[in-house]
Design an enzyme around this catalytic site. Structure first.
Site, mmCIF file in Angstrom:
data_model
loop_
_atom_site.group_PDB
_atom_site.id
_atom_site.type_symbol
_atom_site.label_atom_id
_atom_site.label_comp_id
_atom_site.label_asym_id
_atom_site.label_seq_id
_atom_site.Cartn_x
_atom_site.Cartn_y
_atom_site.Cartn_z
ATOM 1 C CG ASN A 60 -1.677 1.278 1.463
ATOM 2 O OD1 ASN A 60 -1.741 2.152 0.431
ATOM 3 N ND2 ASN A 60 -2.289 1.298 2.448
ATOM 4 C CE LYS A 80 -0.052 3.180 4.604
ATOM 5 N NZ LYS A 80 -0.113 3.300 6.338
ATOM 6 C CG HIS A 112 -5.812 1.836 5.367
ATOM 7 N ND1 HIS A 112 -5.331 2.801 6.096
ATOM 8 C CD2 HIS A 112 -4.696 1.217 5.131
ATOM 9 C CE1 HIS A 112 -4.209 2.428 6.377
ATOM 10 N NE2 HIS A 112 -3.768 1.169 6.058
ATOM 11 C CD GLU A 142 -2.779 5.341 6.849
ATOM 12 O OE1 GLU A 142 -2.690 5.455 5.673
ATOM 13 O OE2 GLU A 142 -2.071 4.989 7.436
ATOM 14 C CD GLU A 185 -3.315 -2.528 7.340
ATOM 15 O OE1 GLU A 185 -2.288 -2.802 6.580
ATOM 16 O OE2 GLU A 185 -3.945 -1.440 7.085
ATOM 17 N N GLY A 204 2.516 2.367 11.050
ATOM 18 C CA GLY A 204 3.663 3.113 10.986
ATOM 19 C C GLY A 204 4.440 3.690 12.205
ATOM 20 C CB SER A 240 5.254 -1.763 12.006
ATOM 21 O OG SER A 240 4.666 -0.754 12.634
HETATM 22 P P1 13P Z 1 3.127 0.438 7.683
HETATM 23 O O1 13P Z 1 3.654 -0.961 7.117
HETATM 24 O O2 13P Z 1 3.810 1.727 7.424
HETATM 25 O O3 13P Z 1 3.135 0.223 9.216
HETATM 26 O O4 13P Z 1 1.720 0.635 7.163
HETATM 27 C C1 13P Z 1 0.801 -0.649 7.240
HETATM 28 C C2 13P Z 1 -0.354 -0.075 6.367
HETATM 29 O O5 13P Z 1 -1.348 0.759 6.941
HETATM 30 C C3 13P Z 1 -0.576 -0.867 5.211
HETATM 31 O O6 13P Z 1 -1.860 -0.735 4.862
#
Ligand code: 13P
Length: 255
Positions: A10, A12, A99, A101, A171, A177, A217
């Protein structure tokens, strides 16, 4: 039936169209032995889908392409939104839906996640539905019931054959992150609960063939520990998907 592992990146809100094409080519150089056993998927921002899709097509890569969001309507007056058919036109196979976010910053709800999942299937793609608890939910010891309820809401009204191809990414919000992760066993417990929830609605065949990814992560150093768990079929990778070397190392670990 053995499930084929999936490692999805992803991206982002990173990478222009040109940068995304280069990243895709660099991933290609590093994963040549992995395709047969691991499904590798990249999910660039909308503006890089075309260039990445072109690289995949011209180089005949067995790489899946996913978008990061979609609108549930077929078309209409929805300024700024992207319809499912616009994604299939660019040869997208997958769409990330729900997601955390998008839930946190863009008002995504269980209801809109469900509408989007249905629209993705109706267009011939497969949703990668994201679920996961906040730190507050975890500390209240309500992780499994919270995630189960997110899953039930997301899959409501899908057909059993759709559920069989479903991908759900577990997740935990507090792991995204942050460099923090649940233990692999703890993540597997939630993955098993997700599978059981799908099984309760659609039956055992769907539960057995759907894939559950872990996300949050994931790095080359810890990926193999999650992949060793029986109910975890791969990873949805954020930060480590932005560098070809680390993404390829995670894909290699999924073999
Ligand atoms: P990270 O791997 O940066 O923690 O992000 C995970 C994520 O949100 C994948 O969709």
């Amino acid at each position: 039936m053995a499930r084929r592992p999936m490692v999805a990146g992803n991206w982002k809100m990173f990478k222009t169209a040109g940068e995304g094409a280069i990243l895709t080519q660099n991933i290609e150089q590093l994963v040549s032995g992995v395709w047969d056993e691991v499904e590798i998927v990249v999910c660039p921002p909308f503006t890089a889908l075309k260039s990445v899709s072109t690289v995949i097509e011209l180089d005949r890569l067995q790489m899946g392409l996913g978008a990061q969001d979609v609108h549930w309507e077929e078309e209409g007056a929805f300024t700024g939104a992207i319809a499912p058919r616009m994604l299939t036109d660019l040869r997208c196979d997958y769409v990330i839906v729900g997601h955390s976010e998008r839930r946190e910053y863009f008002g995504e709800t269980d209801e809109s996640v469900n509408k989007k999942a249905k629209a993705v299937y109706a267009a011939g793609m497969v949703p990668i539905v994201c679920v996961g608890e906040s730190l507050a939910v975890r500390e209240a010891d309500e992780t499994e019931s919270f995630v189960r309820s997110q899953v039930r809401a997301a899959v409501e009204g899908l057909g059993p054959e759709d559920a069989a191809s479903l991908v759900i990414a577990y997740e935990p919000v507090w792991a995204i992150g942050t460099g923090r992760t649940p233990t692999p066993e703890g993540a597997n417990d939630v993955a098993r609960a997700i599978r059981a929830t799908v099984g309760a609605t659609f039956g055992q065949p769907a539960a057995i063939s759907m894939r559950v990814l872990y996300g949050g992560s994931v790095k080359p150093e810890n990926a193999h520990m999650f992949f060793a768990e029986p109910d975890i079929d791969g990873a949805l990778v954020g930060g480590a998907a932005l560098e070809a070397e680390s993404f390829a190392a995670i894909a290699e670990a999924a073999r």
